[in-house]
Scaffold this motif. Structure first.
Motif, mmCIF file in Angstrom:
data_model
loop_
_atom_site.group_PDB
_atom_site.id
_atom_site.type_symbol
_atom_site.label_atom_id
_atom_site.label_comp_id
_atom_site.label_asym_id
_atom_site.label_seq_id
_atom_site.Cartn_x
_atom_site.Cartn_y
_atom_site.Cartn_z
ATOM 1 N N HIS A 47 71.017 45.928 40.918
ATOM 2 C CA HIS A 47 70.569 47.092 41.686
ATOM 3 C C HIS A 47 69.213 47.588 41.161
ATOM 4 C CE1 HIS A 47 70.530 51.374 42.937
ATOM 5 N NE2 HIS A 47 70.989 50.849 44.063
ATOM 6 N N ALA A 48 69.096 47.698 39.853
ATOM 7 C CA ALA A 48 67.847 48.166 39.255
ATOM 8 C C ALA A 48 66.690 47.221 39.557
ATOM 9 C CB ALA A 48 68.008 48.332 37.743
ATOM 10 N N ARG A 49 66.926 45.910 39.491
ATOM 11 C CA ARG A 49 65.860 44.941 39.758
ATOM 12 C C ARG A 49 65.463 44.946 41.237
ATOM 13 N NH1 ARG A 49 62.743 45.254 37.390
ATOM 14 N NH2 ARG A 49 63.809 47.016 36.606
ATOM 15 N N MET A 50 66.442 45.103 42.132
ATOM 16 C CA MET A 50 66.115 45.165 43.563
ATOM 17 C C MET A 50 65.322 46.435 43.868
ATOM 18 S SD MET A 50 69.431 43.451 45.355
ATOM 19 C CE MET A 50 68.658 43.396 46.943
ATOM 20 N N LEU A 51 65.760 47.568 43.304
ATOM 21 C CA LEU A 51 65.032 48.819 43.472
ATOM 22 C C LEU A 51 63.652 48.709 42.815
ATOM 23 C CD1 LEU A 51 64.928 51.784 44.354
ATOM 24 C CD2 LEU A 51 66.125 52.376 42.233
ATOM 25 N N GLY A 52 63.635 48.110 41.634
ATOM 26 C CA GLY A 52 62.370 47.928 40.924
ATOM 27 C C GLY A 52 61.391 47.078 41.724
ATOM 28 N N ALA A 53 61.864 45.968 42.296
ATOM 29 C CA ALA A 53 60.983 45.107 43.087
ATOM 30 C C ALA A 53 60.454 45.851 44.306
ATOM 31 C CB ALA A 53 61.722 43.843 43.506
ATOM 32 N N ALA A 54 61.323 46.625 44.952
ATOM 33 C CA ALA A 54 60.882 47.407 46.121
ATOM 34 C C ALA A 54 59.826 48.438 45.717
ATOM 35 C CB ALA A 54 62.078 48.091 46.781
ATOM 36 N N LEU A 55 59.987 49.034 44.547
ATOM 37 C CA LEU A 55 59.006 50.022 44.084
ATOM 38 C C LEU A 55 57.739 49.376 43.534
ATOM 39 C CD1 LEU A 55 61.318 52.641 42.364
ATOM 40 C CD2 LEU A 55 60.055 52.899 44.500
ATOM 41 N N MET A 56 57.838 48.132 43.072
ATOM 42 C CA MET A 56 56.655 47.466 42.523
ATOM 43 C C MET A 56 55.637 47.135 43.610
ATOM 44 S SD MET A 56 57.921 44.975 39.496
ATOM 45 C CE MET A 56 59.616 45.177 39.011
ATOM 46 N N VAL A 57 56.108 46.977 44.832
ATOM 47 C CA VAL A 57 55.173 46.656 45.914
ATOM 48 C C VAL A 57 54.151 47.782 46.109
ATOM 49 C CG1 VAL A 57 54.941 46.152 48.376
ATOM 50 C CG2 VAL A 57 56.726 45.022 47.027
ATOM 51 N N PRO A 58 54.597 49.043 46.256
ATOM 52 C CA PRO A 58 53.576 50.085 46.432
ATOM 53 C C PRO A 58 52.863 50.498 45.140
ATOM 54 C CG PRO A 58 55.757 51.059 46.607
ATOM 55 C CD PRO A 58 55.938 49.567 46.507
ATOM 56 N N VAL A 59 53.412 50.188 43.961
ATOM 57 C CA VAL A 59 52.746 50.614 42.722
ATOM 58 C C VAL A 59 51.981 49.498 42.014
ATOM 59 C CG1 VAL A 59 54.388 52.487 42.309
ATOM 60 C CG2 VAL A 59 54.706 50.315 41.141
ATOM 61 N N GLY A 60 52.112 48.258 42.473
ATOM 62 C CA GLY A 60 51.427 47.145 41.817
ATOM 63 C C GLY A 60 49.915 47.335 41.778
ATOM 64 N N ARG A 61 49.322 47.598 42.918
ATOM 65 C CA ARG A 61 47.871 47.779 42.961
ATOM 66 C C ARG A 61 47.429 49.092 42.312
ATOM 67 N NH1 ARG A 61 43.267 46.179 41.795
ATOM 68 N NH2 ARG A 61 41.580 46.938 43.067
ATOM 69 N N PRO A 62 48.111 50.228 42.572
ATOM 70 C CA PRO A 62 47.703 51.446 41.858
ATOM 71 C C PRO A 62 47.764 51.287 40.337
ATOM 72 C CG PRO A 62 49.036 52.059 43.722
ATOM 73 C CD PRO A 62 49.090 50.544 43.621
ATOM 74 N N TYR A 63 48.779 50.554 39.836
ATOM 75 C CA TYR A 63 48.798 50.315 38.391
ATOM 76 C C TYR A 63 47.585 49.481 37.977
ATOM 77 C CZ TYR A 63 49.369 48.713 33.764
ATOM 78 O OH TYR A 63 49.077 48.442 32.452
ATOM 79 N N GLY A 64 47.250 48.461 38.767
ATOM 80 C CA GLY A 64 46.081 47.648 38.447
ATOM 81 C C GLY A 64 44.808 48.477 38.372
ATOM 82 N N VAL A 65 44.661 49.417 39.299
ATOM 83 C CA VAL A 65 43.494 50.296 39.295
ATOM 84 C C VAL A 65 43.535 51.211 38.075
ATOM 85 C CG1 VAL A 65 42.331 52.171 40.545
ATOM 86 C CG2 VAL A 65 43.190 50.183 41.794
ATOM 87 N N TRP A 66 44.736 51.769 37.773
ATOM 88 C CA TRP A 66 44.908 52.626 36.597
ATOM 89 C C TRP A 66 44.566 51.857 35.329
ATOM 90 C CZ3 TRP A 66 44.960 57.225 34.668
ATOM 91 C CH2 TRP A 66 45.550 57.475 33.426
ATOM 92 N N ARG A 67 45.075 50.636 35.209
ATOM 93 C CA ARG A 67 44.804 49.819 34.029
ATOM 94 C C ARG A 67 43.308 49.559 33.891
ATOM 95 N NH1 ARG A 67 43.563 44.506 33.108
ATOM 96 N NH2 ARG A 67 43.871 43.924 30.951
ATOM 97 N N ASP A 68 42.661 49.227 35.005
ATOM 98 C CA ASP A 68 41.215 48.979 34.954
ATOM 99 C C ASP A 68 40.474 50.215 34.448
ATOM 100 O OD1 ASP A 68 41.817 46.525 36.007
ATOM 101 O OD2 ASP A 68 41.043 46.962 38.008
ATOM 102 N N TYR A 69 40.889 51.379 34.929
ATOM 103 C CA TYR A 69 40.269 52.632 34.512
ATOM 104 C C TYR A 69 40.456 52.868 33.010
ATOM 105 C CZ TYR A 69 39.659 57.678 33.951
ATOM 106 O OH TYR A 69 39.272 58.908 33.500
ATOM 107 N N VAL A 70 41.680 52.703 32.534
ATOM 108 C CA VAL A 70 41.985 52.913 31.107
ATOM 109 C C VAL A 70 41.274 51.861 30.251
ATOM 110 C CG1 VAL A 70 43.834 52.904 29.374
ATOM 111 C CG2 VAL A 70 44.169 54.093 31.553
ATOM 112 N N MET A 71 41.242 50.622 30.714
ATOM 113 C CA MET A 71 40.653 49.536 29.925
ATOM 114 C C MET A 71 39.140 49.659 29.770
ATOM 115 S SD MET A 71 42.913 47.678 28.581
ATOM 116 C CE MET A 71 41.990 46.242 28.057
#
Length: 155
Positions: A47-71
């Protein structure tokens, strides 16, 4: 004649690359944390992995942008600086999301706290390996590595 901007990456490719990297890397590490550290049942892990995968779709790119900013704060020639800033980026963005995922999936009390603590430690340790993995996936998609202006949303 229009001039093509070769520095501007394809936003769809950036979205797919960042999302693919996040799903592949953290589905694996999530299962390890949920089952063996938080003590969740296999049904709860699924359940957690299915929910996690569903949530990773909308947060994958925002995290990438956040990481780029922090890096951008990391010194490109200093591995310790890269390790520190990659870990800061991952913990500050992903731990709050992960905490909500395992809480909704059934972790509570001591198990919830152990899961959050385990995820925090894992993300501190995995910050740089994930950052390097993300950069490799981006390279496979023909994109530049993170931490530079061309990967930002404003380009």
């Amino acid at each position: 004649m229009p001039v093509l901007d070769t520095e501007k990456p394809d936003r769809r490719r950036a979205f797919v690359a960042d999302t693919t990297a996040l799903i592949l890397f953290f589905t694996t590490t999530g299962v390890i944390n949920e089952r063996f550290i938080a003590g969740m049942s296999w049904d709860q892990v699924l359940h957690a992995r299915m929910l996690g995968a569903a949530l990773m779709v909308p947060v994958g790119r925002p995290y990438g942008v956040w990481r780029d900013y922090v890096m951008r704060r990391a010194q490109s020639t200093n591995r310790l600086s890269q390790l520190l800033w990659d870990s800061v980026a991952l913990v500050s963005f992903q731990v709050p999301i992960y905490s909500a995922i395992i809480a909704v999936s059934g972790a509570s009390g001591r198990g919830l706290w152990l899961g959050v603590l385990g995820a925090t430690v894992m993300m501190l340790v995995l910050g740089r390996p994930y950052g390097a993995f993300l950069n490799r996936v981006r390279r496979l998609f023909g994109l530049p590595p993170g931490g530079t202006r061309p990967m930002s949303l404003n380009t």
